[in-house]
Design an enzyme around this catalytic site. Structure first.
Site, short mmCIF file in Angstrom:
data_model
loop_
_atom_site.label_atom_id
_atom_site.label_comp_id
_atom_site.label_asym_id
_atom_site.label_seq_id
_atom_site.Cartn_x
_atom_site.Cartn_y
_atom_site.Cartn_z
N ASP A 87 1.03 -1.43 -0.34
CA ASP A 87 0.21 -0.44 0.11
C ASP A 87 1.10 1.55 -0.05
O ASP A 87 -0.04 2.59 -0.01
CB ASP A 87 -0.48 0.15 1.16
CG ASP A 87 -2.10 -1.15 1.40
OD1 ASP A 87 -2.36 -1.72 0.09
OD2 ASP A 87 -2.42 -1.48 2.13
N THR A 143 -7.81 -12.15 -11.19
CA THR A 143 -7.44 -11.48 -9.82
C THR A 143 -8.02 -10.00 -10.11
O THR A 143 -8.31 -9.25 -10.93
CB THR A 143 -5.80 -11.45 -9.77
OG1 THR A 143 -5.93 -10.90 -8.76
CG2 THR A 143 -5.48 -11.02 -10.71
N ARG A 147 -1.11 -5.71 -9.69
CA ARG A 147 0.75 -6.25 -9.47
C ARG A 147 0.63 -7.57 -9.45
O ARG A 147 1.24 -8.25 -10.88
CB ARG A 147 0.84 -6.28 -7.80
CG ARG A 147 2.31 -6.60 -8.19
CD ARG A 147 2.49 -6.90 -6.48
NE ARG A 147 1.79 -6.97 -5.55
CZ ARG A 147 0.87 -8.42 -5.14
NH1 ARG A 147 2.14 -9.09 -5.13
NH2 ARG A 147 0.54 -8.92 -3.70
#
Length: 157
Positions: A87, A143, A147
């Site tokens: 994050d 997903t 990333r």
């Protein structure tokens, strides 16, 4: 501060379950090293937690999950914050540093396979293939992580 005084450290964190578990772990590590330390956990919702109607990639802000916590540190309202490294923005705001990184537990994500791949999975495992490498070439992997979406085509062209 004298030896009899107790210093209280205010730790900021997101209010998500994962963030709270991570922060409680940091608190426990601090208390193991400094048993007389007072620790207060300050949980909050960040911009990234509040915007639920758009994919985060469309919002495009840096520090979606960290900005409010970092602002509170800079204002002196918090002593530190606990974040997941994923994050953190690439560059931290002036005046802030990564002060510590806890020892990592397992670095693996969970993969959930459709039952139609069970036989394939067992055969490939016997052949020494693990994880996503067990999936047949025609398998579809989903997903929500940008990333991971970028990593998958590189690892499985």
């Amino acid at each position: 501060m004298s030896e009899t005084e107790t210093r209280t450290v205010r730790i900021g964190t997101r209010s998500s379950k994962l963030a709270m578990v991570q922060t409680e772990h940091v608190r426990d590590c601090l208390l193991a090293k400094f048993p007389k330390l007072g620790v207060e956990i300050v949980a909050m919702k960040t911009k990234g937690d509040k915007i639920l109607d758009k994919p985060l990639s469309e919002i495009g802000d840096k520090g979606l999950f960290t900005q409010e916590l970092e602002d509170d540190i800079l204002r002196g309202e918090l002593d530190m914050a606990v974040h997941s490294l994923k994050d953190l923005p690439t560059r931290l705001p002036a005046g802030l540093v990564v002060g510590a990184i806890c020892q990592r537990e397992t670095p693996y994500d969970a993969a959930v396979f459709h039952s139609k791949h069970v036989d394939t999975k067992e055969k490939l495992a016997q052949a020494g293939r693990e994880g996503l490498a067990m999936l047949p070439p025609e398998a579809v992997v989903g997903t929500s992580s940008l990333r991971r979406a970028a990593q998958l085509p590189r690892q499985f062209p």
